[in-house]
Design an enzyme around this catalytic site. Structure first.
Site, PDB file in Angstrom:
ATOM      1  N   GLY A  87       0.825  -1.197   0.000  1.00 45.71           N
ATOM      2  CA  GLY A  87       0.000   0.000   0.000  1.00 45.71           C
ATOM      3  C   GLY A  87       0.860   1.248   0.000  1.00 45.71           C
ATOM      4  CB  ALA A  88       1.810   3.755  -2.148  1.00 41.10           C
ATOM      5  N   GLY A  89      -0.691   4.373   0.513  1.00 41.14           N
ATOM      6  CA  GLY A  89      -1.660   5.359   0.953  1.00 41.14           C
ATOM      7  C   GLY A  89      -1.072   6.294   1.980  1.00 41.14           C
ATOM      8  N   GLY A 123       1.298   3.843   4.708  1.00 41.62           N
ATOM      9  CA  GLY A 123       2.419   3.160   4.075  1.00 41.62           C
ATOM     10  C   GLY A 123       3.239   4.072   3.196  1.00 41.62           C
ATOM     11  CG  ASN A 140      -6.613   1.061  13.000  1.00 40.79           C
ATOM     12  OD1 ASN A 140      -5.549   1.412  13.505  1.00 40.79           O
ATOM     13  ND2 ASN A 140      -7.238   1.801  12.096  1.00 40.79           N
ATOM     14  CE  LYS A 168      -2.963   2.794  15.970  1.00 36.95           C
ATOM     15  NZ  LYS A 168      -2.093   2.599  14.785  1.00 36.95           N
ATOM     16  CD  GLU A 202      -9.515   0.335   9.307  1.00 37.97           C
ATOM     17  OE1 GLU A 202      -8.670  -0.469   8.909  1.00 37.97           O
ATOM     18  OE2 GLU A 202      -9.237   1.283  10.056  1.00 37.97           O
TER      19      GLU A 202
END
Length: 306
Positions: free
Chosen positions: A7-9, A12, A102, A185, A268
């Site tokens: 992922g390159a969001g 990431g 998450n 978290k 999510e």
């Protein structure tokens, strides 16, 4: 050491770009559309810590031809299954998977699909988003990756990961208690998301509303009761900190899930709130407020999917 960032969001892309700019061997696994965009514009970061543009090394799933030393898994939780299939050929016997998803459900999924030894603990702390041009925008001046063995040991492979991560433009550290930090978290995200999404406001807006402080405290108490029974109990210091964060009348804090909900995006809810409710039910713990938030979010998700 070779790292594949899945992922390159906004997450990431941020950490991977910082590492690549620091001279580390980083490749991004992306879908064709994102690859075309990044080849045209570069991977761009707008940040209080300094803007950055790199020409990233890119792969699509079909182009993976050998295992990597580290796989940084940064997809949304609802994209986990497809991401696993996309990156499967990048995972060898000695590959370390660092998932920054998450919740905790993904840990079981990854250990079942690969092997328990492949999966290490990892959390990230960053507030970032993608703008309409595909650029990564860091919203606040904090950016941290923590990682470690789930049994708390300080292994040679984690030492190698730590050396790879250091001095790359963000905070990085080995944690001897990464399991507890991951549960902490989740406590924060489940509580924050439930407060924001059920009450449709920032932490400060909810806290200033009639009954808001009592509601926020009660949500946190429900989540804490579940984790203390079925997970790793949080530290007293964390509990004091997070209660202060969730009841600050001046806070503009919102969760990424709430921001996604406001934009009409997929959320999510299953992984952040639903899984907590499910674990509570199996343990016989009543969570009426958290359950109400989950029902609300499920109704929204069904509408979005239609």
């Amino acid at each position: 050491m070779r790292m594949l960032v899945v992922g390159a969001g906004s997450t990431g892309g941020y950490f991977g770009a910082r590492l690549a700019a620091a001279g580390r061997d980083v490749t991004f696994l992306v879908r064709q559309r994102r690859a075309e965009q990044l080849r045209k514009t570069g991977l761009q970061i707008l940040s209080p810590s300094g803007d950055l543009t790199i020409a990233p090394k890119l792969l699509t799933a079909a182009e993976i031809d050998s295992p990597y030393d580290v796989v940084l898994l940064t997809v949304k939780a609802y994209g986990l299954e497809s991401a696993i299939e996309d990156c499967a050929r990048a995972v060898g016997d000695d590959t370390i998977i660092l998932p920054v998803l998450n919740g905790m459900r993904h840990m079981d999924v990854l250990a079942a699909r690969f092997a328990a030894r492949n999966v290490a603990g990892c959390i990230c702390k960053i507030a970032s988003t993608l703008d309409d041009q595909g650029r990564i925008v860091e919203l606040a001046h904090f950016h941290e990756l923590a990682y470690g063995e789930l049994d708390g040991s300080r292994s040679s492979r984690m030492e190698s990961v730590d050396a790879f991560m250091q001095n790359a433009g963000f905070d990085a550290r080995i944690s001897p208690a990464i399991g507890r930090e991951m549960w902490e978290k989740w406590i924060f995200l489940a509580s924050l998301g439930a407060i924001n999404c059920l009450m449709r406001g920032s932490i400060g807006e909810v806290a200033r509303a009639p009954g808001g402080l009592a509601f926020s405290n009660a949500i946190l108490d429900e989540v804490l009761s579940v984790v203390r029974k079925v997970g790793v109990a949080p530290s007293d210091k964390f509990c004091t900190f997070v209660r202060g964060q969730l009841t600050d009348t001046n806070s503009q804090l919102t969760s990424s899930m709430y921001r996604d909900l406001q934009q009409g995006y997929s959320i999510e809810s299953e992984q952040i709130v639903g899984d907590m409710v499910e674990r509570a039910q199996r343990a016989g713990i009543a969570t009426p407020l958290l359950s109400a938030a989950y029902t609300n979010l499920s109704s929204y998700s069904a509408r979005v999917s239609r």
